[in-house]
Design a protein around this motif. Structure first.
Motif, PDB file in Angstrom:
ATOM      1  N   UNK A 151       9.307   3.028   5.445  1.00 14.72           N
ATOM      2  CA  UNK A 151       9.481   4.315   4.785  1.00 14.72           C
ATOM      3  C   UNK A 151       9.756   4.057   3.305  1.00 14.72           C
ATOM      4  N   UNK A 152       9.683   5.105   2.497  1.00 15.87           N
ATOM      5  CA  UNK A 152       9.946   4.906   1.067  1.00 15.87           C
ATOM      6  C   UNK A 152      11.382   4.443   0.841  1.00 15.87           C
ATOM      7  N   UNK A 153      12.327   4.929   1.655  1.00 15.24           N
ATOM      8  CA  UNK A 153      13.714   4.486   1.497  1.00 15.24           C
ATOM      9  C   UNK A 153      13.854   3.002   1.834  1.00 15.24           C
ATOM     10  N   UNK A 154      13.156   2.577   2.890  1.00 18.04           N
ATOM     11  CA  UNK A 154      13.185   1.156   3.255  1.00 18.04           C
ATOM     12  C   UNK A 154      12.537   0.306   2.176  1.00 18.04           C
ATOM     13  N   UNK A 155      11.459   0.809   1.585  1.00 14.35           N
ATOM     14  CA  UNK A 155      10.782   0.069   0.518  1.00 14.35           C
ATOM     15  C   UNK A 155      11.659  -0.012  -0.724  1.00 14.35           C
ATOM     16  N   UNK A 156      12.358   1.063  -1.030  1.00  9.51           N
ATOM     17  CA  UNK A 156      13.265   1.038  -2.188  1.00  9.51           C
ATOM     18  C   UNK A 156      14.356  -0.010  -1.981  1.00  9.51           C
ATOM     19  N   UNK A 157      14.870  -0.115  -0.756  1.00  8.74           N
ATOM     20  CA  UNK A 157      15.886  -1.129  -0.470  1.00  8.74           C
ATOM     21  C   UNK A 157      15.303  -2.528  -0.580  1.00  8.74           C
ATOM     22  N   UNK A 161       0.856  -1.199   0.000  1.00 13.18           N
ATOM     23  CA  UNK A 161       0.000   0.000   0.000  1.00 13.18           C
ATOM     24  C   UNK A 161       0.889   1.245   0.000  1.00 13.18           C
ATOM     25  N   UNK A 162       0.769   2.055  -1.049  1.00  8.61           N
ATOM     26  CA  UNK A 162       1.571   3.264  -1.174  1.00  8.61           C
ATOM     27  C   UNK A 162       0.783   4.450  -0.646  1.00  8.61           C
ATOM     28  N   UNK A 163       1.293   5.071   0.407  1.00 10.92           N
ATOM     29  CA  UNK A 163       0.607   6.210   0.994  1.00 10.92           C
ATOM     30  C   UNK A 163       0.443   7.349   0.009  1.00 10.92           C
ATOM     31  N   UNK A 164      -0.679   8.050   0.128  1.00  8.93           N
ATOM     32  CA  UNK A 164      -0.947   9.153  -0.795  1.00  8.93           C
ATOM     33  C   UNK A 164       0.086  10.254  -0.729  1.00  8.93           C
ATOM     34  N   UNK A 165       0.750  10.405   0.431  1.00 12.85           N
ATOM     35  CA  UNK A 165       1.767  11.452   0.560  1.00 12.85           C
ATOM     36  C   UNK A 165       2.977  11.197  -0.334  1.00 12.85           C
ATOM     37  N   UNK A 166       3.121   9.966  -0.824  1.00 12.79           N
ATOM     38  CA  UNK A 166       4.282   9.630  -1.651  1.00 12.79           C
ATOM     39  C   UNK A 166       4.238  10.294  -3.021  1.00 12.79           C
ATOM     40  N   UNK A 167       3.097  10.867  -3.396  1.00 12.14           N
ATOM     41  CA  UNK A 167       3.056  11.549  -4.696  1.00 12.14           C
ATOM     42  C   UNK A 167       4.046  12.711  -4.734  1.00 12.14           C
ATOM     43  N   UNK A 168       4.430  13.216  -3.553  1.00 10.95           N
ATOM     44  CA  UNK A 168       5.403  14.312  -3.485  1.00 10.95           C
ATOM     45  C   UNK A 168       6.834  13.799  -3.347  1.00 10.95           C
ATOM     46  N   UNK A 169       7.009  12.479  -3.281  1.00 13.81           N
ATOM     47  CA  UNK A 169       8.348  11.908  -3.078  1.00 13.81           C
ATOM     48  C   UNK A 169       9.121  11.895  -4.393  1.00 13.81           C
ATOM     49  N   UNK A 170      10.339  12.443  -4.417  1.00 14.22           N
ATOM     50  CA  UNK A 170      11.121  12.469  -5.662  1.00 14.22           C
ATOM     51  C   UNK A 170      11.412  11.090  -6.238  1.00 14.22           C
ATOM     52  N   UNK A 177       0.849 -11.166   3.458  1.00 18.29           N
ATOM     53  CA  UNK A 177       1.651 -10.039   3.937  1.00 18.29           C
ATOM     54  C   UNK A 177       1.070  -8.728   3.420  1.00 18.29           C
ATOM     55  N   UNK A 178       1.103  -7.712   4.268  1.00 19.86           N
ATOM     56  CA  UNK A 178       0.680  -6.364   3.892  1.00 19.86           C
ATOM     57  C   UNK A 178       1.757  -5.397   4.342  1.00 19.86           C
ATOM     58  N   UNK A 179       2.194  -4.557   3.413  1.00 22.29           N
ATOM     59  CA  UNK A 179       3.226  -3.563   3.705  1.00 22.29           C
ATOM     60  C   UNK A 179       2.652  -2.173   3.426  1.00 22.29           C
ATOM     61  N   UNK A 180       2.611  -1.345   4.453  1.00 24.31           N
ATOM     62  CA  UNK A 180       2.273   0.065   4.272  1.00 24.31           C
ATOM     63  C   UNK A 180       3.572   0.816   3.985  1.00 24.31           C
ATOM     64  N   UNK A 181       3.608   1.575   2.906  1.00 23.00           N
ATOM     65  CA  UNK A 181       4.781   2.399   2.596  1.00 23.00           C
ATOM     66  C   UNK A 181       4.392   3.855   2.817  1.00 23.00           C
TER      67      UNK A 181
END
Length: 199
Positions: free
Chosen positions: A184-190, A13-22, A142-146
């Motif tokens: 976090x988005x960094x953790x998800x990217x890893x 699940x990608x949080x809506x705030x991530x639309x601002x993430x570079x 499994x469910x992952x909130x990002x």
């Protein structure tokens, strides 16, 4: 009618705030590259925020706004597939199963299933609860909130207190047998880089 379960599925699940993430496009590409058994769930982001702002101006009912917010999620899903065309849009469980059989990651289009979900029409029930409802519905493992920030606890109740998930999540989490985590988005990217899997 036969109900399709996806017990091997991993819902992200990608949080809506991530639309601002570079690095959003990079994360979406990583999820698409990871492929099956992922199911990506979009938040509503600024589109859902617009619905929230419109409600008092037009005196809209919670039910109408709930459906409009689900459509906001669907609209953001269309944006995600434009950014990462290898994600396969899926409106139902059967299509998700077919997508996973082809080795691809599914992207949930929630308009149809979400409107039929047994959830209260309230701003206390957001895309986070819908993602958890989908995990319950599919019996996903499994469910992952990002989110845009790092969690300091593994407890859904603490996530609510920190404003990271909606207040209805703990009640649904108590019914869920799978694993739930918040990255976090960094953790998800890893976790979802080209050489890693969702296992």
């Amino acid at each position: 009618m036969h109900q399709t379960f996806l017990p091997e599925a991993v819902i992200v699940k990608l949080g809506g705030s991530l639309v601002a993430a570079p690095r959003l496009a990079e994360l979406l590409a990583g999820l698409a590259e990871a492929g099956a058994p992922l199911i990506v769930v979009p938040g509503g982001g600024p589109l859902a925020d617009a619905v929230r702002a419109l409600q008092p101006r037009l005196s809209l009912s919670d039910r109408a706004c709930h459906h409009m917010a689900i459509l906001a999620m669907e609209s953001l899903a269309l944006a995600f597939v434009d950014l990462a065309p290898r994600l396969i849009p899926c409106a139902d469980a059967a299509t998700m199963a077919d997508t996973h059989a082809a080795g691809r990651a599914a992207l949930w289009l929630p308009a149809a299933m979400g409107r039929d979900a047994e959830l209260t029409a309230s701003w206390d029930v957001t895309s986070d609860s819908l993602a958890l409802w989908l995990a319950l519905r599919l019996e996903a493992r499994r469910l992952i909130f990002v989110k845009s920030v790092t969690a300091t606890s593994s407890r859904p109740e603490a996530w609510v207190e920190a404003g990271l998930v909606d207040p209805h999540v703990p009640a649904l989490a108590a019914r869920y047998a799978g694993r739930i985590e918040l990255l976090s988005i960094d953790e998800a990217l890893a976790a979802f880089s080209r050489n890693r899997s969702a296992a």
